[in-house]
Structures are given as structure tokens and as C-alpha cells.
Scaffold this active site. Sequence first.
Site, PDB file in Angstrom:
ATOM      1  N   TRP A  16     -56.089  41.788  16.369  1.00 28.71           N
ATOM      2  CA  TRP A  16     -56.068  41.436  17.838  1.00 28.71           C
ATOM      3  C   TRP A  16     -56.276  39.966  18.001  1.00 28.71           C
ATOM      4  O   TRP A  16     -55.535  39.297  18.769  1.00 28.71           O
ATOM      5  CB  TRP A  16     -56.961  42.439  18.493  1.00 28.71           C
ATOM      6  CG  TRP A  16     -56.977  42.322  20.075  1.00 28.71           C
ATOM      7  CD1 TRP A  16     -55.612  41.743  20.748  1.00 28.71           C
ATOM      8  CD2 TRP A  16     -57.750  43.090  20.822  1.00 28.71           C
ATOM      9  NE1 TRP A  16     -56.107  42.043  22.153  1.00 28.71           N
ATOM     10  CE2 TRP A  16     -56.946  42.824  22.275  1.00 28.71           C
ATOM     11  CE3 TRP A  16     -58.752  43.669  20.878  1.00 28.71           C
ATOM     12  CZ2 TRP A  16     -57.822  43.359  23.426  1.00 28.71           C
ATOM     13  CZ3 TRP A  16     -59.743  44.261  22.001  1.00 28.71           C
ATOM     14  CH2 TRP A  16     -58.949  44.037  23.199  1.00 28.71           C
ATOM     15  N   HIS A  25     -62.995  38.863   6.864  1.00 22.11           N
ATOM     16  CA  HIS A  25     -63.932  39.651   7.182  1.00 22.11           C
ATOM     17  C   HIS A  25     -65.517  39.267   6.311  1.00 22.11           C
ATOM     18  O   HIS A  25     -66.285  40.451   5.967  1.00 22.11           O
ATOM     19  CB  HIS A  25     -63.624  41.079   6.544  1.00 22.11           C
ATOM     20  CG  HIS A  25     -62.444  41.434   7.428  1.00 22.11           C
ATOM     21  ND1 HIS A  25     -61.281  41.772   7.017  1.00 22.11           N
ATOM     22  CD2 HIS A  25     -62.510  41.673   8.668  1.00 22.11           C
ATOM     23  CE1 HIS A  25     -60.568  42.386   7.856  1.00 22.11           C
ATOM     24  NE2 HIS A  25     -61.161  42.087   9.082  1.00 22.11           N
ATOM     25  N   ARG A  64     -67.793  45.263  17.350  1.00 17.60           N
ATOM     26  CA  ARG A  64     -67.399  46.456  17.908  1.00 17.60           C
ATOM     27  C   ARG A  64     -68.516  47.359  17.704  1.00 17.60           C
ATOM     28  O   ARG A  64     -69.096  47.384  16.602  1.00 17.60           O
ATOM     29  CB  ARG A  64     -66.173  46.791  17.438  1.00 17.60           C
ATOM     30  CG  ARG A  64     -65.450  48.195  18.083  1.00 17.60           C
ATOM     31  CD  ARG A  64     -64.114  48.498  17.333  1.00 17.60           C
ATOM     32  NE  ARG A  64     -63.337  49.408  17.920  1.00 17.60           N
ATOM     33  CZ  ARG A  64     -62.173  50.155  17.520  1.00 17.60           C
ATOM     34  NH1 ARG A  64     -61.687  49.618  16.559  1.00 17.60           N
ATOM     35  NH2 ARG A  64     -61.621  51.135  18.029  1.00 17.60           N
ATOM     36  N   PHE A  67     -52.700  46.397  23.509  1.00 21.55           N
ATOM     37  CA  PHE A  67     -52.571  47.291  22.031  1.00 21.55           C
ATOM     38  C   PHE A  67     -51.251  47.639  21.979  1.00 21.55           C
ATOM     39  O   PHE A  67     -50.469  47.733  21.164  1.00 21.55           O
ATOM     40  CB  PHE A  67     -53.527  48.117  22.440  1.00 21.55           C
ATOM     41  CG  PHE A  67     -53.644  48.826  21.014  1.00 21.55           C
ATOM     42  CD1 PHE A  67     -54.386  48.197  19.729  1.00 21.55           C
ATOM     43  CD2 PHE A  67     -52.859  50.111  20.699  1.00 21.55           C
ATOM     44  CE1 PHE A  67     -54.268  49.005  18.645  1.00 21.55           C
ATOM     45  CE2 PHE A  67     -52.723  50.850  19.489  1.00 21.55           C
ATOM     46  CZ  PHE A  67     -53.894  50.089  18.547  1.00 21.55           C
ATOM     47  N   MET A  81     -48.607  44.799  21.366  1.00 22.29           N
ATOM     48  CA  MET A  81     -48.804  44.416  19.901  1.00 22.29           C
ATOM     49  C   MET A  81     -48.362  45.468  18.868  1.00 22.29           C
ATOM     50  O   MET A  81     -47.814  45.179  17.946  1.00 22.29           O
ATOM     51  CB  MET A  81     -50.459  44.222  19.354  1.00 22.29           C
ATOM     52  CG  MET A  81     -50.661  42.944  19.893  1.00 22.29           C
ATOM     53  SD  MET A  81     -52.572  42.735  19.361  1.00 22.29           S
ATOM     54  CE  MET A  81     -52.241  42.898  17.558  1.00 22.29           C
ATOM     55  N   LYS A 118     -54.949  53.187  17.415  1.00 25.73           N
ATOM     56  CA  LYS A 118     -55.302  53.392  18.784  1.00 25.73           C
ATOM     57  C   LYS A 118     -56.014  52.301  19.426  1.00 25.73           C
ATOM     58  O   LYS A 118     -55.591  51.922  20.517  1.00 25.73           O
ATOM     59  CB  LYS A 118     -56.360  54.571  18.775  1.00 25.73           C
ATOM     60  CG  LYS A 118     -55.615  56.011  18.579  1.00 25.73           C
ATOM     61  CD  LYS A 118     -56.709  57.065  19.099  1.00 25.73           C
ATOM     62  CE  LYS A 118     -56.067  58.550  18.659  1.00 25.73           C
ATOM     63  NZ  LYS A 118     -57.179  59.487  19.174  1.00 25.73           N
ATOM     64  N   GLY A 119     -56.922  51.634  18.818  1.00 21.42           N
ATOM     65  CA  GLY A 119     -58.088  50.690  19.572  1.00 21.42           C
ATOM     66  C   GLY A 119     -58.591  50.880  20.705  1.00 21.42           C
ATOM     67  O   GLY A 119     -58.834  50.122  21.444  1.00 21.42           O
TER      68      GLY A 119
END
Length: 266
Positions: A26, A76, A98, A196, A199, A226-227
Site C-alpha cells: 500500500w 520488513h 497494524r 484497496f 490497487m 482484503k485489506g
Amino acid sequence: RIVLELIQRNLCIIENEIISFTGTSWFQQLLSLIYFEEHRKGIGNLETVDRVPFFEYNFRKMDFVERPSPRLFATHLPYYLVPRGLKNKKAKIIYIYRNPKDVMCSYFHFSKNVTLQVTSSFEEFMEQFLEGKVLGSLWFDHIKGWYEHKSLFNIQFLMYEEMKKDLKGSLSKVCKFLGKELSEEEMDAIVRQATFQNMKYDPRANYKNIIKTRYGLEAKGHFLRKGTIGDWKNHMTVEQNERFDKIFQRKMKDFPLKFIWDMNEE
């Protein structure tokens, strides 16, 4: 380890990097839309993974040292593995975090669909996640490590769920941190393209080409699934949720950042 050491040596003098963590796909899109007018106007076909490549997954075999400014990266990596030059605070780091239940559920489907690792069931994957036996290691250590060492970096923490609830407001915070001034029209164009659903079907941002190249016929489903906020409720049993809560409360005791577990939560 050798790859990471090379990255650290080669990038320690580079300035103006901008890095994101959880929600990287994202944020790769957001940064591409913020910094590149041709991406924002849809006249450039360069994929977001090329505009904002990963430190640790150099898919295109780029020479990171020769990249023009601003150098945009995603990662990451835990704080102790990123290039040492980030500690000069000239680079700007944005850490997207998150709620870990949704991270775990999203990661489970990612592992199944993109075949990064073999998992037979959600129950088995939950054990791996809680023990840190997944790519990226233990979630609790990752976020606490970065937060506890935030004074070493020029870093902004941004909540994934806050972005979901108010993308334009979050975009304003990001632009202020980055020192980027955009018109209202440009802001609206970014928000529209960074949803979302848009994208998911944008070949520049949905990783479809990367998955096809790297994983071929084994890749299943969409890279972007899904997000949503609170999808963990569709996966976790009452017992699993209670166990997760106990572990979270023990490991994250007195941790100052807040978390949102449900879409209706303020």
C-alpha cells in the site's frame, strides 16, 4: 547474512531514503503517487516495486547506490539489520503498524497463495506466528525494537487502521513529515488511486507480474486480498483469540502505541 552486510556497506552513505514496513504494498503505491507525477497521472507504466524497491528483496538486481534522489525503499527488516547510515537521521522512515491479529490472518493467506512457506492449517500457522517462526521473525519484537530505538532514527509511526479510516488525513500527515506540498486536486487523485480496490486491479501496484515471474503456476489468488480491519474474527476461534490476547497483554504491557481491532472502534 552476506546480502544484508553488502546492503549495509553500500547504502550507509545514502541520504534521503524513505522506508515503510507493515502495509508495504500500500505504501509503495502511496509513495509512487506522491513523488512521481507520471504515476499519479497514469502515463507511466513502471511498477511500484521498481519505484520503491525492497532492501532485502532486490527483484530487479538494481544498483541501489546509483539510484537518483529521492531514494525510496521498503523493508520488513528489524531495526538492527537496516543500513547503518539511517542513524544519521537524514533519511526519513515511516513505520506502518497494524493490529497483529489481522497481520497474522493476512500473512496466513499470503503464505498459502504465494507459497512462501507451507502451512497445513490456520492453527498451525498461528503457532508459527506466535513463536516468530515466520519470515520477518517475531512481530512483537519487531515493533518494540523499532519503537524502543526510535531516538536513533528520523521516524514516524503510522497506524494501518487509521489509514483505512481516513486515508486523506493520513496522507496529509505523511506529506507533512516528508515535506511534500501537494494541491487539493493532487491529494484527491492520490486517495482515489490508493484505495484497496483500485490497487487490486492496477498492474503497476498489485504485484501480479512479480508473482508470475517468481512463483509461476504455483501462485494462487490475488497478492492483495482484503485489506480490511477485523478480518481476524473470521479466522480465530474464541479460544485462539483469548490465548492471543493473553500473549499480547504480556508482551506489549505498557507499550504506548494504540491498536484498533475492529472497524467500528474509535
